[in-house]
Design an enzyme around this catalytic site. Structure first.
Site, PDB file in Angstrom:
ATOM      1  N   LYS A 289       1.872   9.909   7.685  1.00 40.28           N
ATOM      2  CA  LYS A 289       3.099   9.106   7.005  1.00 40.28           C
ATOM      3  C   LYS A 289       4.348  10.094   7.520  1.00 40.28           C
ATOM      4  O   LYS A 289       3.987  11.480   6.857  1.00 40.28           O
ATOM      5  CB  LYS A 289       2.495   9.737   5.500  1.00 40.28           C
ATOM      6  CG  LYS A 289       3.628   8.184   5.170  1.00 40.28           C
ATOM      7  CD  LYS A 289       3.394   7.949   3.357  1.00 40.28           C
ATOM      8  CE  LYS A 289       4.274   6.961   2.876  1.00 40.28           C
ATOM      9  NZ  LYS A 289       3.561   6.653   1.660  1.00 40.28           N
TER      10      LYS A 289
ATOM     11  N   SER B   8       2.863   1.793   0.635  1.00 41.33           N
ATOM     12  CA  SER B   8       4.427   2.483   1.307  1.00 41.33           C
ATOM     13  C   SER B   8       4.229   3.052   2.922  1.00 41.33           C
ATOM     14  O   SER B   8       4.351   3.198   3.686  1.00 41.33           O
ATOM     15  CB  SER B   8       5.514   2.945   0.823  1.00 41.33           C
ATOM     16  OG  SER B   8       3.930   4.405   0.082  1.00 41.33           O
TER      17      SER B   8
ATOM     18  N   SER C 108      -0.106   2.755  -2.894  1.00 39.58           N
ATOM     19  CA  SER C 108       0.563   2.782  -1.232  1.00 39.58           C
ATOM     20  C   SER C 108      -0.581   3.409  -0.178  1.00 39.58           C
ATOM     21  O   SER C 108       0.050   3.429   0.656  1.00 39.58           O
ATOM     22  CB  SER C 108       1.942   3.832  -1.120  1.00 39.58           C
ATOM     23  OG  SER C 108       2.868   3.418  -1.860  1.00 39.58           O
TER      24      SER C 108
HETATM   25  N1  GLN Z   1       4.403  -0.117  -4.003  1.00 34.42           N
HETATM   26  C1  GLN Z   1       4.766   1.062  -4.962  1.00 34.42           C
HETATM   27  C2  GLN Z   1       5.771   1.247  -4.840  1.00 34.42           C
HETATM   28  O1  GLN Z   1       6.902   1.019  -4.673  1.00 34.42           O
HETATM   29  C3  GLN Z   1       3.829   1.688  -4.556  1.00 34.42           C
HETATM   30  C4  GLN Z   1       4.906   3.222  -3.581  1.00 34.42           C
HETATM   31  C5  GLN Z   1       3.084   4.144  -4.035  1.00 34.42           C
HETATM   32  O2  GLN Z   1       2.408   4.261  -4.344  1.00 34.42           O
HETATM   33  N2  GLN Z   1       4.403   4.752  -3.174  1.00 34.42           N
HETATM   34  O3  GLN Z   1       6.663   2.229  -5.497  1.00 34.42           O
END
Ligand code: GLN
Length: 488
Positions: free
Chosen positions: A81, A156, A180
């Protein structure tokens, strides 16, 4: 040769590398070819590092030749990532503000993978600063779900999940602040493990919400996930919250099954609003666990209903503080025509951050401001404690908890971009685990009629990742969903 080679699991490839039936250069070339073939459609990669990957593969083959591989996965190509700092290789975190930023050092997990001999094929797309559940907040382009290109791979870590699912890489690293790793794994028929907070080093991982962020492995099988996890689960003095615990052995007991285990089913995780096909698949999976000898126990996590609000207050507060460092002075982009320092700051940030990141910074700044701190930030901290205590009580009764990973399967790209709240609701089942600092895993548990993957979430006690993997493996062994051919 190349198409079947990329279908292998990491452990299958490692076995062929060990007998020298396949070389790391061949595997890495197969991965690069597959990327060239499918990534124009999937768009998982922000950057492919062909020379770097091939050089690492050659070095790996030389070690194999000399009979001294660096690890069990030496030579297996993986992706990262774009939140992980990579020395000499651009790292943007999905943001314009870091466009052109070339880190002077590697994140600890990147260093560990390099030392273990894994060729790093490139940097994977993500929601900007990991804020999002669909990859659509990436400043560059959205990634597409290889199971249905009109849909999101989740977020994400959507680029990581899509690349693994599309057989572009054998495994990948993601990060999980509120789901994420697990939600994109569920959307793409892959396995994703969010380790216990403190288990994997955050050093060199671009910070979103430091009390919640945790890097972890994503792969096609539970065994691969376990093997990759073991390479990165190391104490790191460079991360002040890194736990000084031994690296777990997750492979030895992996096949031990679930007989005699008590699995809690949290009532609050089977609520209205869940997609009926997701619910049906989940209920069938629970019955299977019973057939395999586990006991299902109805449990309650009564503060679950506050988790979403608590998370978005705390994560945004921490983000507003962490992102203060992007000021046009030290990293990445700088506004061109600013007159004076203040204008330089405001223009750089105004131009460099996307809408979702700005929204979080404003929410967080508000929650932390004098006069509102007690009502929002401080109260959210207290509720966080209550949520953690819910889990502690549940784990006095059961060995692990099982639930859906996401209330819905992968949704259409574009469906939720104009409605941030409905996007935030995607995280209801995943984020309590982050608030409590616990390990959580998503394992494939079936497909909808339309052929969309469904994920099962397993949550455990702190540092109990080996047991989560074992439970997931017991389920996987009955199915092998990972053999299903991806349509891309
Ligand atoms: N979807 C969640 C957010 O937008 C989690 C994102 C993540 O785990 N980085 O904060």
């Amino acid at each position: 040769m190349s198409s079947t080679l990329t279908d292998l699991s990491m452990l299958e490839l490692a076995a062929k590398l060990a007998t020298r039936e396949v070389s790391s250069v061949e595997a890495t070339r197969a991965s690069l070819q597959r990327i060239a073939q499918v990534d124009p459609k999937v768009r998982a990669f922000l950057r492919v590092d062909e020379p770097g990957a091939l050089k690492a593969a050659e070095a790996s083959d030389a070690r194999r030749h000399a009979g001294s591989p660096a690890s069990a996965l030496d030579g297996v190509p993986v992706g990262l990532k774009d939140i992980f700092l990579t020395e000499g290789l651009e790292t943007t975190c999905g943001s314009r503000i870091l466009e052109g930023f070339v880190p002077p050092y590697d994140a600890t997990v990147v260093r560990l993978l390099k030392e273990a001999g894994l060729p790093l094929v490139g940097k994977l797309n993500m929601d900007e600063f990991a804020m999002g559940s669909s990859n659509e907040s990436s400043a560059y382009f959205p990634t597409h779900n290889p199971w249905d290109l009109t849909r999101t791979p989740g977020g994400s870590s959507g680029g990581s999940a899509a690349a693994v699912a599309a057989r572009e890489v054998f495994g990948a690293l993601g990060t999980d602040t509120g789901g994420s790793i697990r939600q994109p794994a569920a959307f793409t028929n892959t396995v994703g493990l969010k380790p216990t907070y403190g288990r994997v080093s955050r050093y060199g991982v671009i910070a979103f919400a430091s009390s919640l962020d945790q890097p972890g492995p994503m792969a096609r099988t539970v065994g691969d996930t376990a093997a990759l996890f073991q390479l990165i689960a190391r104490h790191d003095p460079r991360d002040s919250t890194s736990a000084d615990v031994a690296t777990p052995d997750c492979l030895t007991g992996l096949e031990d099954g679930v007989r005699g285990l008590k699995l809690g089913v949290p009532r609050e995780y089977f609520t209205a609003g869940m997609d009926p096909e997701v619910e049906g698949t989940l209920r069938a999976s629970l019955e299977e666990f019973e057939r395999m000898g586990a006991t299902l126990v109805d449990v309650s996590l009564p503060h679950t209903k506050y988790a979403l609000a608590t998370y978005y207050l705390l994560a945004s507060s921490e983000a507003s503080s962490n992102l203060a460092r992007y000021d046009g002075i030290r990293y990445g982009q700088r506004a061109k025509d600013a007159r004076g320092l203040k204008e330089l700051y405001t223009q750089t940030r105004g131009q460099g951050f996307g809408a979702e990141v700005k929204r979080r910074i404003m929410l967080g700044t508000y929650a932390l401001s004098a006069g509102y701190y007690d009502a929002y930030y401080l109260r959210a901290q207290k509720v966080r404690t209550l949520i953690r205590e819910d889990f502690t009580r549940a784990f006095q009764q059961v060995d692990a908890l099982v639930s859906p990973t996401s209330p819905v399967p992968a949704f259409k790209l574009g469906d939720k971009v104009d409605d941030p709240l409905s996007m935030y609701l995607m995280d209801v089942y995943t984020l309590p685990c982050n608030l409590a600092g616990l390990p959580g895993l998503s394992v494939p548990c079936g497909f909808t009629q339309a052929g969309l993957p469904v994920g099962l979430q397993i949550l455990g006690r702190p540092f109990d990742e080996a047991r989560l993997l074992r439970i997931a493996r017991a389920f996987e062994r009955e199915h092998d969903f990972f053999r299903r051919a991806v349509p891309v």
